[in-house]
Write a protein that holds these residues in place. Sequence first.
Motif, mmCIF file in Angstrom:
data_model
loop_
_atom_site.group_PDB
_atom_site.id
_atom_site.type_symbol
_atom_site.label_atom_id
_atom_site.label_comp_id
_atom_site.label_asym_id
_atom_site.label_seq_id
_atom_site.Cartn_x
_atom_site.Cartn_y
_atom_site.Cartn_z
ATOM 1 N N THR A 41 0.804 -1.223 0.000
ATOM 2 C CA THR A 41 0.000 0.000 0.000
ATOM 3 C C THR A 41 0.838 1.275 0.000
ATOM 4 N N ALA A 42 2.144 1.136 -0.146
ATOM 5 C CA ALA A 42 3.009 2.324 -0.158
ATOM 6 C C ALA A 42 2.799 3.100 -1.458
ATOM 7 N N ASP A 43 3.220 4.367 -1.468
ATOM 8 C CA ASP A 43 3.034 5.174 -2.675
ATOM 9 C C ASP A 43 4.311 5.280 -3.505
ATOM 10 N N THR A 44 5.307 4.439 -3.171
ATOM 11 C CA THR A 44 6.520 4.379 -3.989
ATOM 12 C C THR A 44 6.894 2.920 -4.222
ATOM 13 N N ILE A 45 7.698 2.689 -5.253
ATOM 14 C CA ILE A 45 8.179 1.343 -5.563
ATOM 15 C C ILE A 45 9.036 0.840 -4.399
ATOM 16 N N GLU A 46 9.931 1.684 -3.905
ATOM 17 C CA GLU A 46 10.787 1.310 -2.775
ATOM 18 C C GLU A 46 9.957 1.002 -1.536
ATOM 19 N N GLY A 47 8.968 1.827 -1.283
ATOM 20 C CA GLY A 47 8.102 1.630 -0.109
ATOM 21 C C GLY A 47 7.386 0.291 -0.138
ATOM 22 N N ASN A 48 6.895 -0.091 -1.315
ATOM 23 C CA ASN A 48 6.210 -1.384 -1.442
ATOM 24 C C ASN A 48 7.157 -2.547 -1.194
ATOM 25 N N ALA A 49 8.370 -2.477 -1.742
ATOM 26 C CA ALA A 49 9.348 -3.551 -1.551
ATOM 27 C C ALA A 49 9.686 -3.700 -0.068
ATOM 28 N N ILE A 50 9.918 -2.582 0.610
ATOM 29 C CA ILE A 50 10.248 -2.604 2.042
ATOM 30 C C ILE A 50 9.072 -3.159 2.845
ATOM 31 N N GLN A 51 7.880 -2.713 2.520
ATOM 32 C CA GLN A 51 6.684 -3.157 3.241
ATOM 33 C C GLN A 51 6.502 -4.674 3.133
ATOM 34 N N LYS A 52 6.659 -5.209 1.930
ATOM 35 C CA LYS A 52 6.471 -6.651 1.717
ATOM 36 C C LYS A 52 7.551 -7.469 2.425
ATOM 37 N N ALA A 53 8.807 -7.064 2.294
ATOM 38 C CA ALA A 53 9.910 -7.819 2.908
ATOM 39 C C ALA A 53 9.803 -7.804 4.428
ATOM 40 N N THR A 54 9.513 -6.656 4.993
ATOM 41 C CA THR A 54 9.410 -6.516 6.446
ATOM 42 C C THR A 54 8.251 -7.343 6.989
ATOM 43 N N PHE A 55 7.106 -7.236 6.339
ATOM 44 C CA PHE A 55 5.914 -7.972 6.768
ATOM 45 C C PHE A 55 6.196 -9.475 6.839
ATOM 46 N N LEU A 56 6.781 -10.015 5.794
ATOM 47 C CA LEU A 56 7.006 -11.455 5.722
ATOM 48 C C LEU A 56 8.140 -11.915 6.638
ATOM 49 N N ALA A 57 9.221 -11.171 6.690
ATOM 50 C CA ALA A 57 10.354 -11.554 7.545
ATOM 51 C C ALA A 57 9.945 -11.586 9.017
ATOM 52 N N GLU A 58 9.158 -10.599 9.429
ATOM 53 C CA GLU A 58 8.726 -10.550 10.828
ATOM 54 C C GLU A 58 7.711 -11.649 11.145
#
Length: 192
Positions: A41-58
Amino acid sequence: MKLLFASSNEHKIAEIKAILPHGFQLISLKEIHFYDDIPETADTIEGNAIQKATFLAEKMHIPCFADDTGLIIPGLNGEPGVFSARYAGPQRNADDNMNLVLEKLNGQSDRSAHFSTVIALYINHKVHVFEGKIEGSIGKEKRGTNGFGYDPIFTPEGADKTFAEMSSDEKNGMSHRARALEKMMVYLKRIG
């Protein structure tokens, strides 16, 4: 080293498996039976990548990486950008997306474009970001049947065929995703 890839896109998984060097094992969401939605749901490409990786890793407690890719077309004010996968609607249909790009670019002389992939790697409770870009242009029609997404309408700079007309090896030798992945591999080898 085992790395969980936060994607259920079979095309991306195959592409990354082909690029990964010896010693790294890619684990897909399917292999760990993870079928829940991953926030994007981020408004940038970088934001989406970070959001997905963090969500799954945690959630899974394993080193994880996620990518997000956007096709940026200056003649369309940067569209489709962060909305590349769902440009023509929530159905995320590649043909619909390409048709919309071709329709909007009809009659325009500036057909320059670039792909940008951002990979976010979540490891040791930190996020590391790697970006890969490739310049090119948008053709006037779809050409080729390989690849996925916008590959049939994107011709990389210096090439005379679209990504979809190239073999996997040709594409992986120059693609935006391969460039971002290479940067991540350099980092992992350094800390490994």
